[in-house]
Scaffold this active site. Structure first.
Site, PDB file in Angstrom:
ATOM      1  N   GLU A  73     -18.962  17.627   1.794  1.00  0.00           N
ATOM      2  CA  GLU A  73     -18.160  18.304   0.770  1.00  0.00           C
ATOM      3  C   GLU A  73     -18.713  18.029  -0.629  1.00  0.00           C
ATOM      4  OE1 GLU A  73     -13.990  18.513   3.283  1.00  0.00           O
ATOM      5  OE2 GLU A  73     -14.225  16.901   1.839  1.00  0.00           O
ATOM      6  N   GLY A 129       0.818  -1.210   0.000  1.00  0.00           N
ATOM      7  CA  GLY A 129       0.000   0.000   0.000  1.00  0.00           C
ATOM      8  C   GLY A 129       0.847   1.253   0.000  1.00  0.00           C
ATOM      9  N   ASP A 138      -5.953   3.043   7.756  1.00  0.00           N
ATOM     10  CA  ASP A 138      -7.377   2.683   7.765  1.00  0.00           C
ATOM     11  C   ASP A 138      -7.616   1.192   7.927  1.00  0.00           C
ATOM     12  OD1 ASP A 138      -7.938   5.292   7.413  1.00  0.00           O
ATOM     13  OD2 ASP A 138      -8.847   5.103   5.419  1.00  0.00           O
ATOM     14  N   VAL A 153      -1.883  -7.483  -4.133  1.00  0.00           N
ATOM     15  CA  VAL A 153      -1.635  -8.539  -3.149  1.00  0.00           C
ATOM     16  C   VAL A 153      -2.945  -9.276  -2.909  1.00  0.00           C
ATOM     17  CG1 VAL A 153      -1.059  -8.936  -0.733  1.00  0.00           C
ATOM     18  CG2 VAL A 153       0.321  -7.363  -2.090  1.00  0.00           C
ATOM     19  N   GLY A 210      -0.314   4.390   0.126  1.00  0.00           N
ATOM     20  CA  GLY A 210      -1.124   5.538   0.554  1.00  0.00           C
ATOM     21  C   GLY A 210      -0.354   6.329   1.599  1.00  0.00           C
ATOM     22  N   PHE A 211      -1.089   7.090   2.420  1.00  0.00           N
ATOM     23  CA  PHE A 211      -0.432   7.948   3.422  1.00  0.00           C
ATOM     24  C   PHE A 211       0.424   7.130   4.381  1.00  0.00           C
ATOM     25  CE2 PHE A 211      -4.020  10.635   2.165  1.00  0.00           C
ATOM     26  CZ  PHE A 211      -3.341  11.812   1.907  1.00  0.00           C
TER      27      PHE A 211
END
Ligand code: FAD
Length: 710
Positions: free
Chosen positions: A462, A303, A591, A371, A305-306
């Site tokens: 949003e 991953g 997450d 994966v 991501g962040f």
């Protein structure tokens, strides 16, 4: 009982066998830590220096262009007869030169003409004056990155004309020469000029006046500058106290000297200097771990991501090789995805190739691949056609949508998680307006102009705000049969208020702002059915051809890969050090992890949380590799909650500070721009926002993909 995350089946790396070698190893660690700190300071100086240098070169160009401009006016005023008038060539050059210099277009040829140019008056004005060294900087080093030359250089190098490509090669050679001679030459000239207290009066015209003896400490600083020792701080000190004090009072060139000293402080000492030697030595002492070094432990991060990217970066100086596997080739800034979905930004503005993010980190290999499982016993990550062995594993695979068991709704109410989701959502939304425009039946047209957003968290709020804003102002005058401003946007929230993570006051502000935009906010309302033609809210049917899902998330299948049950959202339960119970050397972050690191409470699914966890997992692995005790348990630091509703409307809650309206909106914008990855992305996002702010238009209203499917 949980296992020690530092334990691995492989031999301990770097463990000292005897007391003497242990002491030596501790000493080495300390030296390495100091050198690492030193290098980090150096990297920071190079990074900020690069930005400052670009600004200084811009200032220098503007300064020189005004000097040329003033000279041109004076020459014209002096010209009383044809014979005394400046030549046509020099007049022409001096007329356009200020403009070209200031914009940084064709800087080198312009400077060349000014230095050795057509007409005695030009050369008299600029060759012998104190501006000369600044002109030489521009001639050899170029205009800097805040210039049109810089923007055009990539294109020029590829123009299929030999002469243009040759010029471009000449520029490149001049850049390389500049790296060598500019800092050296400038240091020498400045050191002599300041130490002698003469300024530029002694260069290049031989100095004939009286020398002022500078104080001993100035001489010392000048020696340091000459040798290139501690150049950046020395140049800054001289800048602060030097020219005004040490130069004789009537030295006219203090501004140029200050500018040149600042340029040296920004650029550094250059290759011929004591600083460069020291940096070479530090670099060789701290050899960055190489990805091909098979003897060091292998860390696999799934991953990008962040969480994943931060973990990889946290291990950049650790003796290990890292493989980062992601099924996408880009790192995505999810907080601004809704702006892609509502046509405010382009996908490329909020995503960056993972390879480019990590290109300078030599101990990492990036792999594109999905994966599909983890073999805990063999300690291997499973890809469809391959297995990747690991010593340490970090699972950072994020979350996906959850339709709370109603997966059939996914086709009619897509969620927002990826670039593909955002562009599909954008197409669906824009297509709804197109269909309404060509629909003759009033009821059907109304259904096309009704949008339902499910979920009153930040993403739903949003999305609803941006959609309403687009309909009210962004599509003005573009349709003939419909008025997009009549579109209905319904926001459905099952809880008693929207934005439940914010304080009730801010929730109320957000609701009011949404209602001002015309959004129909329905709290305490439940969606009971969704199909192609509409949505049922608390059993009541609303004809709406477009619905979006922003209601629930579930973790990635990482827990299943490990054969674990996971918590109620499917997240991998981790201990204080983010290690997975019963799987030595395996960590879960972001997450996809269930951690109680927020003072005993669950860590929220937010980008800063994923980043903090990524950093912590890297710290734990580094400690394990070095044979050090694990760091203290992970503690999440909550910076605050931010959500935007529309133009000049947002809510921000940072500790006791609660903001709404315009101040919150500016803060929200600043925070998001600063958190974006990549300078280009920051610049384009700011430009797009400014454009939308002043014109009320959205620039990326493209319907992509198969429009019939959207
Ligand atoms: C629309 C939206 C708006 C948001 N707004 C905000 C906000 O305003 N502020 C905030 O703080 N947070 C916000 N978040 C939440 C924030 O984006 C997440 O908390 C954060 O991205 C979590 O980081 P992560 O590293 O755990 O996962 P992610 O950033 O989601 O990264 C997961 C990575 O794993 C990869 N991956 C997944 N499965 C596999 C696999 N099987 N094989 C290989 N690779 C895989 C994915 O491609 C992805 O690159 C928002 C999220 C969304 C969706």
């Amino acid at each position: 009982m949980s296992e020690d995350p530092s334990r691995t089946d492989r031999p301990a790396f770097g463990a000292a066998e005897t007391a003497a070698s242990a002491a030596r190893s501790v000493r080495q660690e300390r030296v390495t830590a100091v050198l690492e700190g030193w290098q980090a300071v150096g990297r920071w100086a190079v990074f900020t220096g690069g930005i400052v240098q670009a600004g200084l070169l811009l200032v220098a160009r503007i300064w020189l262009s005004q000097a040329v401009f003033v000279h041109q006016i004076m020459a014209m005023m002096r010209a009383t007869g044809f014979s005394e008038a400046p030549s046509v060539g020099s007049t022409l050059i001096q007329s356009v030169a200020p403009l070209l210099l200031a914009s940084g277009l064709a800087t080198r040829p312009v400077v060349l003409l000014l230095l050795f140019g057509v007409g005695r008056d030009v050369s008299e004005a600029h060759l012998a004056g104190p501006h000369a060294l600044l002109l030489v900087w521009l001639l050899i080093g170029g205009a800097g990155s805040l210039s049109l030359d810089f923007l055009l250089r990539g294109g020029l190098a590829r123009v299929p004309v030999w002469a243009v490509r040759s010029i471009s090669r000449l520029y490149a050679a001049s850049d390389a020469l500049g790296e060598l001679v500019l800092p050296l030459g400038t240091r020498v000239i400045l050191a002599i000029a300041i130490a002698a207290g003469t300024g530029f009066a002694m260069w290049p015209v031989p100095f004939t006046g009286e020398l002022v003896t500078a104080p001993w400490w100035t001489i010392l600083l000048c020696w340091a500058l000459l040798l290139g020792l501690g150049t950046r701080p020395v140049a800054l000190i001289l800048c602060a106290i030097g020219p005004p004090i040490v130069l004789s009072a009537n030295t006219p060139d203090q501004f140029e000297i200050t500018l040149l000293l600042l340029l040296i402080a920004a650029k550094g000492a250059g290759k011929v200097s004591v600083d460069a030697l020291a940096s070479c030595w530090t670099g060789s002492h701290l050899r960055m771990p190489d990805r091909s070094d098979a003897k060091v432990p292998h860390v696999v991060v799934v991953g990008g991501g962040f969480g994943g990217i931060t973990a990889v970066r946290g291990l950049r100086r650790t003796s290990c090789r890292i493989t980062l596997i992601d099924r996408r080739n880009h790192h995505l800034f999810q907080p601004l995805l809704y702006q892609v979905a509502t046509a405010a930004l382009s996908p490329a503005d909020i995503a960056l190739p993972i390879r480019s993010v990590l290109r300078d980190q030599r101990n990492v290999t990036v792999r594109l691949g999905e994966v599909v499982g983890v073999d805990r016993v063999a300690r291997e990550v499973l890809l469809p056609a391959e297995r990747v062995a690991f010593d340490y594993l970090i699972l950072a695979t994020g979350a996906r949508h959850s339709y709370f068991g109603k997966d059939e709704w996914a086709a009619h109410a897509p969620g927002l998680k990826s670039i593909e989701d955002a562009t599909a959502m954008r197409s669906r939304m824009l297509l709804a307006f197109e269909q309404a425009e060509s629909e003759e039946d009033a009821a059907k047209r109304e259904a096309w102009l009704t949008f339902v957003v499910v979920g009153g968290g930040p993403t739903g709020v949003e999305l609803a705000g941006a959609l309403a804003e687009l309909a009210r102002t962004g599509l003005e005058k573009e349709y003939r049969a419909i008025d997009p401003a009549t579109a209905r946007v319904i926001l459905v929230q099952s809880a008693p208020r929207i934005l439940p993570a914010f304080s009730p006051v801010l929730s109320a502000h957000a609701e009011r702002s949404l209602r001002d935009l015309g959004v129909d906010v329905r709290t305490d309302a439940r969606v009971t059915h969704i199909d192609q033609d509409g949505v049922e809210i608390d059993g009541l049917r609303v004809a709406a051809r477009t619905a979006f899902w922003a209601a629930g998330v579930a973790a990635s299948p990482a827990a299943k890969w490990l054969g674990l049950a996971g918590d109620k959202s499917g997240r991998v339960v981790v201990d204080g050090n983010l290690a997975v119970h019963g799987c030595a050397g395996v960590f879960a972050i972001g997450d996809t992890a269930a951690s109680d690191g927020w003072a005993g409470a669950g860590v929220p699914g937010l980008a800063p949380a994923a980043k903090q966890q990524g950093r912590h997992a890297a710290d734990v692995i580094r400690a394990a590799i070095k044979g050090h005790p694990s760091p203290r348990a992970f503690e999440y630091h909550h910076y605050g909650n931010l959500a935007t509703i529309g133009r000049l409307a947002a809510v921000v809650e940072v500790r006791w500070l609660r903001l709404w309206g315009a101040p919150a909106w500016w803060l929200w914008g600043l925070a998001h721009v600063s958190l974006l990855t990549g300078g280009r992305n920051r610049a384009t996002v700011v430009l797009n926002w400014l454009w939308a702010y002043f014109t009320y238009r959205r620039g990326t209203r493209l319907i992509t993909g198969n429009t019939m499917d959207a």
